[in-house]
Design a protein around this motif. Structure first.
Motif, PDB file in Angstrom:
ATOM      1  N   ILE A  81       1.541  11.375   2.544  1.00 46.83           N
ATOM      2  CA  ILE A  81       1.156  10.543   1.391  1.00 46.83           C
ATOM      3  C   ILE A  81       2.086  10.783   0.202  1.00 46.83           C
ATOM      4  N   ARG A  82       3.336  11.155   0.461  1.00 44.82           N
ATOM      5  CA  ARG A  82       4.252  11.426  -0.647  1.00 44.82           C
ATOM      6  C   ARG A  82       4.429  10.206  -1.547  1.00 44.82           C
ATOM      7  N   SER A  83       4.659   9.053  -0.942  1.00 41.70           N
ATOM      8  CA  SER A  83       4.853   7.836  -1.743  1.00 41.70           C
ATOM      9  C   SER A  83       3.608   7.487  -2.543  1.00 41.70           C
ATOM     10  N   ALA A  84       2.433   7.776  -1.991  1.00 43.83           N
ATOM     11  CA  ALA A  84       1.189   7.481  -2.698  1.00 43.83           C
ATOM     12  C   ALA A  84       1.025   8.386  -3.916  1.00 43.83           C
ATOM     13  N   ILE A  85       1.332   9.672  -3.752  1.00 41.26           N
ATOM     14  CA  ILE A  85       1.204  10.602  -4.875  1.00 41.26           C
ATOM     15  C   ILE A  85       2.184  10.255  -5.986  1.00 41.26           C
ATOM     16  N   LEU A  86       3.457  10.061  -5.624  1.00 39.69           N
ATOM     17  CA  LEU A  86       4.470   9.740  -6.635  1.00 39.69           C
ATOM     18  C   LEU A  86       4.201   8.380  -7.268  1.00 39.69           C
ATOM     19  N   GLY A  87       3.735   7.424  -6.468  1.00 41.76           N
ATOM     20  CA  GLY A  87       3.410   6.115  -7.028  1.00 41.76           C
ATOM     21  C   GLY A  87       2.263   6.178  -8.021  1.00 41.76           C
ATOM     22  N   THR A  88       1.234   6.960  -7.697  1.00 41.35           N
ATOM     23  CA  THR A  88       0.108   7.121  -8.625  1.00 41.35           C
ATOM     24  C   THR A  88       0.566   7.732  -9.935  1.00 41.35           C
ATOM     25  N   ILE A  89       1.390   8.769  -9.848  1.00 40.11           N
ATOM     26  CA  ILE A  89       1.882   9.419 -11.067  1.00 40.11           C
ATOM     27  C   ILE A  89       2.703   8.448 -11.899  1.00 40.11           C
ATOM     28  N   GLU A  90       3.573   7.669 -11.248  1.00 34.56           N
ATOM     29  CA  GLU A  90       4.420   6.731 -11.992  1.00 34.56           C
ATOM     30  C   GLU A  90       3.604   5.607 -12.612  1.00 34.56           C
ATOM     31  N   LEU A  91       2.684   5.033 -11.849  1.00 38.15           N
ATOM     32  CA  LEU A  91       1.862   3.945 -12.374  1.00 38.15           C
ATOM     33  C   LEU A  91       1.034   4.398 -13.569  1.00 38.15           C
ATOM     34  N   VAL A  92       0.408   5.567 -13.450  1.00 32.74           N
ATOM     35  CA  VAL A  92      -0.435   6.069 -14.535  1.00 32.74           C
ATOM     36  C   VAL A  92       0.415   6.470 -15.741  1.00 32.74           C
ATOM     37  N   ALA A  93       1.623   7.000 -15.495  1.00 32.04           N
ATOM     38  CA  ALA A  93       2.497   7.381 -16.607  1.00 32.04           C
ATOM     39  C   ALA A  93       2.914   6.160 -17.413  1.00 32.04           C
ATOM     40  N   ILE A  94       3.282   5.071 -16.733  1.00 37.38           N
ATOM     41  CA  ILE A  94       3.655   3.845 -17.444  1.00 37.38           C
ATOM     42  C   ILE A  94       2.455   3.271 -18.194  1.00 37.38           C
ATOM     43  N   ALA A  95       1.289   3.270 -17.533  1.00 39.20           N
ATOM     44  CA  ALA A  95       0.081   2.775 -18.188  1.00 39.20           C
ATOM     45  C   ALA A  95      -0.260   3.607 -19.421  1.00 39.20           C
ATOM     46  N   SER A  96      -0.082   4.916 -19.334  1.00 39.44           N
ATOM     47  CA  SER A  96      -0.365   5.790 -20.477  1.00 39.44           C
ATOM     48  C   SER A  96       0.605   5.530 -21.620  1.00 39.44           C
ATOM     49  N   ALA A  97       1.874   5.305 -21.277  1.00 36.45           N
ATOM     50  CA  ALA A  97       2.862   5.021 -22.318  1.00 36.45           C
ATOM     51  C   ALA A  97       2.551   3.731 -23.058  1.00 36.45           C
ATOM     52  N   ILE A  98       1.842   2.815 -22.408  1.00 33.15           N
ATOM     53  CA  ILE A  98       1.454   1.559 -23.053  1.00 33.15           C
ATOM     54  C   ILE A  98       0.141   1.712 -23.818  1.00 33.15           C
ATOM     55  N   LEU A 165      -3.848  -1.165 -15.415  1.00 34.12           N
ATOM     56  CA  LEU A 165      -4.425   0.147 -15.716  1.00 34.12           C
ATOM     57  C   LEU A 165      -4.413   0.425 -17.211  1.00 34.12           C
ATOM     58  N   ALA A 166      -3.387  -0.066 -17.916  1.00 35.22           N
ATOM     59  CA  ALA A 166      -3.336   0.127 -19.368  1.00 35.22           C
ATOM     60  C   ALA A 166      -4.487  -0.608 -20.051  1.00 35.22           C
ATOM     61  N   LEU A 167      -4.785  -1.824 -19.585  1.00 37.29           N
ATOM     62  CA  LEU A 167      -5.932  -2.552 -20.140  1.00 37.29           C
ATOM     63  C   LEU A 167      -7.233  -1.812 -19.862  1.00 37.29           C
ATOM     64  N   LEU A 168      -7.299  -1.157 -18.715  1.00 39.33           N
ATOM     65  CA  LEU A 168      -8.500  -0.389 -18.370  1.00 39.33           C
ATOM     66  C   LEU A 168      -8.635   0.849 -19.260  1.00 39.33           C
TER      67      LEU A 168
END
Length: 301
Positions: A81-98, A165-168
């Protein structure tokens, strides 16, 4: 004729609860303890079931390899699940930055400038409404406005999932930051203003540093909520098995990996879903523990 002075024992006896009150107190405590244990039963069962099903899938390769799909042959590896872990971190990081800068900015305006104005009250009302909106609504909104219309490029993409996710996260960040900023004593603001400091400098030098520990706690809780959401990603990200760091391409995430794997008829793939679910729970648990630690330090300071 003088009355005798009351002794400490007589005063305590006068205020001592009666036998009937003690019985009612014990009955209430027993009922509360019973309901607490009843609420803990499903939580304990979920954690136990996750540990039993998920720990067997954990290994070194489980976290360092990408998923390779399903296979009915036990000798063929299905990947991790490497791609899933890294994808989750990246998606949440971008959402947090917004979401974090916008949410904190709105909270500052509500507390420092808007206060009790009509527009501020209307803003608070809609923020409260957004807090209770199901997450799938945010995913559908991004799907209709960005995916179908192609306003920022056609097709599914990681940044569109981050926007959902940012809207959430946004209403959670706004409300938690507003509550913490409102707890900062007005005497601090008044003292800085009396010394001639401009309002913007009072906010950035006095108010925000004072409220920072509590605001970090609220932000971490919002991040933990966004990391476990599946519905917004189904309509925006699409999912991809290989690791990618491009926000403009389809990406994988732990909630998507769990959703796709649990639908598979292959036992090994279902076991991977349990391992991914346990990984997601551990990640969110660590975020919540970090939030509690920061909150406790802020109270001790």
């Amino acid at each position: 004729m003088s009355t005798p002075a009351a002794t400490p024992n007589s005063v305590l006896a006068a205020f001592a609860p009666s036998a009937a009150r003690r019985r009612r107190d014990r009955a209430a405590r027993t009922v509360i303890a019973g309901f607490t244990l009843l609420a803990l039963v499903p939580l304990v069962l979920i954690v136990y079931y996750l540990l039993e099903k998920g720990l067997g899938s954990w290994s070194g390769s489980f976290f360092t390899t990408d998923p390779t799909g399903a296979s009915f042959f036990k000798s063929v590896s299905i990947g991790g699940i490497r791609s899933a872990i890294l994808g989750t971190i990246e998606l949440v990081a971008i959402a947090s930055a917004i979401a974090i800068p916008i949410g904190v900015g709105v909270a500052i305006w509500l507390v420092e400038y808007g206060r009790k104005s009509l527009f501020a009250n209307v803003t608070r009302f809609f923020v409260d409404v957004l807090t209770g909106v199901p997450s799938i609504v945010f995913g559908l909104f991004i799907y209709i406005t960005l995916v179908i219309t192609g306003l920022l490029g056609r097709g599914l993409a990681g940044y569109k999932g981050s926007l959902a996710l940012a809207l959430l996260m946004l209403p959670v960040v706004i409300r938690s930051s507003e509550v913490i900023l409102a707890l900062v004593p007005n005497s601090l603001r008044e003292s800085a203003l009396a010394l001639g400091a401009p309002r913007w400098k009072v906010i950035f030098r006095i108010v925000l540093p004072t409220a920072l520990p509590g605001m970090v706690t609220g932000v971490l809780l919002a991040i933990a909520r966004a990391a476990g959401e599946t519905a917004p990603l189904l309509f925006t990200v699409g999912g991809a098995e290989k690791t990618t760091f491009s926000p403009g391409a389809q990406m994988n995430a732990l909630p998507l990996q769990i959703y796709n794997d649990i639908l598979s008829p292959t036992t090994s793939v279902i076991n991977r879903a349990w391992g991914a679910a346990l990984t997601l729970v551990v990640m969110i648990l660590l975020l919540n523990l970090l939030a509690r630690l920061i909150s406790r330090r802020s109270r001790l300071a």
